[in-house]
Design an enzyme around this catalytic site. Structure first.
Site, short mmCIF file in Angstrom:
data_model
loop_
_atom_site.label_atom_id
_atom_site.label_comp_id
_atom_site.label_asym_id
_atom_site.label_seq_id
_atom_site.Cartn_x
_atom_site.Cartn_y
_atom_site.Cartn_z
N HIS A 82 0.85 -1.20 0.00
CA HIS A 82 0.00 0.00 0.00
C HIS A 82 0.88 1.24 0.00
O HIS A 82 1.87 1.31 0.72
CB HIS A 82 -0.88 0.02 1.26
CG HIS A 82 -1.76 1.22 1.34
ND1 HIS A 82 -2.97 1.29 0.67
CD2 HIS A 82 -1.59 2.41 1.96
CE1 HIS A 82 -3.50 2.48 0.91
NE2 HIS A 82 -2.70 3.18 1.67
N ASP A 161 -14.68 3.95 7.46
CA ASP A 161 -13.67 4.78 6.80
C ASP A 161 -14.25 5.52 5.60
O ASP A 161 -13.85 6.64 5.31
CB ASP A 161 -12.47 3.93 6.35
CG ASP A 161 -11.39 4.81 5.77
OD1 ASP A 161 -10.86 5.65 6.52
OD2 ASP A 161 -11.09 4.70 4.57
N ARG A 168 -13.38 13.89 6.39
CA ARG A 168 -12.06 14.51 6.65
C ARG A 168 -11.58 15.30 5.45
O ARG A 168 -10.96 16.35 5.57
CB ARG A 168 -11.04 13.42 7.01
CG ARG A 168 -11.25 12.82 8.39
CD ARG A 168 -10.47 11.53 8.57
NE ARG A 168 -9.06 11.72 8.31
CZ ARG A 168 -8.26 10.80 7.77
NH1 ARG A 168 -8.71 9.62 7.45
NH2 ARG A 168 -7.00 11.06 7.54
N SER A 183 -7.15 4.77 9.38
CA SER A 183 -7.85 4.66 8.09
C SER A 183 -7.17 3.61 7.21
O SER A 183 -7.81 2.69 6.69
CB SER A 183 -7.84 6.03 7.41
OG SER A 183 -8.11 5.93 6.04
N LYS A 187 -8.31 -0.80 6.72
CA LYS A 187 -8.61 -1.39 5.40
C LYS A 187 -7.65 -2.53 5.08
O LYS A 187 -8.05 -3.57 4.55
CB LYS A 187 -8.53 -0.30 4.32
CG LYS A 187 -9.71 0.67 4.39
CD LYS A 187 -9.61 1.80 3.40
CE LYS A 187 -8.55 2.80 3.75
NZ LYS A 187 -8.58 4.06 3.07
#
Ligand code: URA
Length: 433
Positions: A82, A161, A168, A183, A187
C-alpha cells in the site's frame, strides 16, 4: 454515553477509553451520530492526537465496522502493498507482477485517485475491458491460479472509513497521524493478507511533508499491524519529485510495462526492485533482501514479470494485446513541449504542482464524480540531478483540452533550476520493520 462528552474529553486533551472510541465509531457508521459531531471529533483528534493504544482501538473498531475478508483458501503467504499516495505512483502495476513471477501471492484491493494523486484502479481501467469488480470467489481463485489480482475495495469493507474519509477530506482533517494510520490499517487488516508492505511517501506531493512525520506515521502503522499478527513493514520514500517520468493513467501503465521490459526510469526501477525484494522476504520466499533483489532482477530480465501482468490483465477481462503493444494506447490530441527557461541543473520538481497540473489537463478528478481522460497527463524528460540547456524540453503535456496555457506555465514553474551541480537523490530513504 453521549457523543458530545466524548468530543469534549478529546478537545480537552484526555485519552479516550475503548468503550468511548467504539461507541463513537459504531454510532457514526450506523447514522446515530451526525456528520457535524463527527467533524468536531476529527478536528479534536487532529489537534490533540491519540496515544498508541487509542489509535490501535480506533483501527480495530473501524476494521470491524463491516465485512472482513477471509483469504485462507489461498495457499501460501498472502502479501499486500500500500502506498500513502503520490504523483506518478504506478508501483503496484510493476511490483504485483514481479513478486507473483517470483512465487508470491499478491491479493490487493486498491482505491481511486482524488485530487493530485492517482489511483491504481483508474490506471488499470485505461486498459480496455479491465474489470476491477471480482467476487470474493473469483478474487481468491485468480490469486491461487496466477499469484496476482488487483481489485476495487468492496463497499462492505470498513464502511466507517468511507464516511470518515469523505468527511475529513472536506473538513481539513486528513493530515493527522492517528486518523491516517487507523484509516489505512483498518482497510489493510480487513483485506485479510498475512503480510503488508507500506510505502510511506514524504515531500511536497505527499500527506507527510517531512521524513520525520513519515517515520512517525510508518512506526505507528507497523506497530498496529504487528500487534494483530501481520508481518508489517514500511519504506519511507521520496515524493519531492514525481515518481518516474510518467504522470497520468495510460502514460503510467505504459511506463510500468516499459519497466517490466527492463526499460524503466532509474528511480522507479529502484523502488520496484527494493519493494519487491522486501515483499519476497515477507512472503518467506527468500532469506535476505539481497537474494530477493536478484530474483526480482531476473524476473525483469527473463520477461516473467511482464508475462504476469499480461496474465492478470487477461484474467480480469482486459485486452492483453495492449501489454504486448503499448503503442495501442490512444494518445491525446495535443502533446505540448515545455521548455527550460534557463540552463543549469534540476534542483526540484514540485510534485504537488505537477499532480495538480496533470489533473487540470484531464488526468484526475477534483470531485469523486468527475470523469477521467485516460490519455491525459505529463511526461517528464528531466529529473532532479539532470543537467539542462536553456530552451531544452523538460516535459510534455498530454491533453485533449484547449485553453490550458496557464497549466503549461504551471508545469514549467514546477521545475527549479540551479547553476550548481545537484546530486541524484535516493528513492528509498529508510525501511521500518
Ligand atoms: N489514505 C487513506 O486511505 N487514508 C488516509 O487517511 C490517508 C490516505
Amino acid at each position: 454515553m453521549r457523543a458530545v462528552d466524548i468530543i469534549e474529553k478529546k478537545r480537552d486533551g484526555h485519552p479516550l477509553t475503548e468503550e468511548e472510541i467504539r461507541f463513537f465509531i459504531q454510532g457514526y457508521t450506523n447514522g446515530d451520530i451526525p456528520d457535524y459531531q463527527a467533524s468536531a471529533f476529527t478536528m479534536a483528534v487532529y489537534f490533540q492526537g491519540m496515544n498508541e493504544e487509542e489509535t490501535a482501538i480506533m483501527t480495530d473498531a473501524m476494521m470491524h465496522s463491516g465485512e472482513t475478508i477471509d483469504l485462507s483458501a489461498i495457499q501460501g503467504v498472502k502479501v499486500d502493498k500500500h502506498s500513502t499516495g503520490g504523483v506518478g505512483d504506478k508501483t503496484s502495476l510493476a511490483v504485483g507482477p514481479l513478486v507473483a513471477a517470483c512465487g508470491a501471492k499478491l491479493a490487493k484491493m486498491s482505491g481511486r485517485g482524488l485530487g493530485h494523486t492517482g489511483g491504481t484502479l483508474d490506471k488499470l481501467e485505461s486498459i480496455p475491458g479491465f474489470n476491477i469488480s471480482l467476487t470474493s470467489e473469483q478474487f481468491i481463485q485468480q490469486v491461487n491460479d496466477i499469484g496476482l489480482a488487483i481489485i476495487g475495495q468492496t463497499t462492505s469493507i470498513v464502511p466507517a472509513d468511507k464516511k470518515l474519509y469523505a468527511l475529513r477530506d472536506v473538513t481539513a482533517t486528513v493530515e493527522s497521524i492517528p486518523l491516517i494510520a487507523s484509516s489505512i490499517m483498518s482497510k489493510k487488516l480487513a483485506a485479510g493478507t498475512d503480510a503488508i508492505l507500506l510505502d510511506v511517501k514524504f515531500g511536497s506531493g505527499a500527506f507527510m511533508k517531512t521524513q520525520e512525520r513519515a517515520r512517525e506515521l510508518a512506526r505507528e502503522m507497523v506497530k498496529i499491524g504487528k500487534n494483530l499478527g501481520r508481518d508489517t513493514r514500511a519504506t519511507l520514500t521520496d515524493m519531492d519529485q514525481p515518481l518516474g517520468l510518467a504522470v497520468g493513467n495510460a502514460l503510467e501503465v505504459k511506463e510500468a510495462i516499459a519497466t517490466l521490459q527492463g526499460k524503466g526510469p532509474h528511480d522507479f526501477v529502484e523502488l520496484c526492485i527494493g519493494a519487491s525484494a522486501l515483499l519476497l522476504t515477507q512472503a518467506k520466499l527468500v532469506d535476505s533482501v539481497e537474494e530477493g533483489r536478484k530474483k526480482v532482477e531476473a524476473a525483469i530480465a527473463d520477461g516473467s514479470g511482464l508475462a504476469k501482468l499480461r496474465a492478470m490483465v487477461e484474467a480480469q477481462g482486459g485486452d492483453p494485446t495492449y501489454i504486448d503493444h503499448p503503442e495501442k494506447f490512444p494518445l491525446a490530441s495535443r502533446i505540448v513541449p515545455i521548455y527550460a527557461p534557463r540552463a543549469g541543473y534540476i534542483k526540484r520538481i514540485d510534485s504537488l504542482a505537477i499532480g495538480i497540473s496533470a489533473m487540470k489537463l484531464g488526468a484526475g478528478r477534483e470531485k469523486m464524480t468527475d470523469t477521467i481522460d485516460m490519455s491525459a497527463g505529463i511526461m517528464l524528460t528531466k529529473k532532479v540531478g539532470d543537467a539542462v540547456e536553456a530552451n531544452e524540453v523538460i516535459a510534455y503535456c498530454h491533453t485533449n483540452k484547449e485553453n490550458v496555457d496557464d497549466v503549461f506555465a504551471e508545469v514549467q514553474q514546477a521545475f527549479e533550476i540551479t547553476s550548481e551541480k545537484v546530486a541524484y537523490p535516493p528513492i528509498i530513504h529508510e525501511v521500518i520493520s
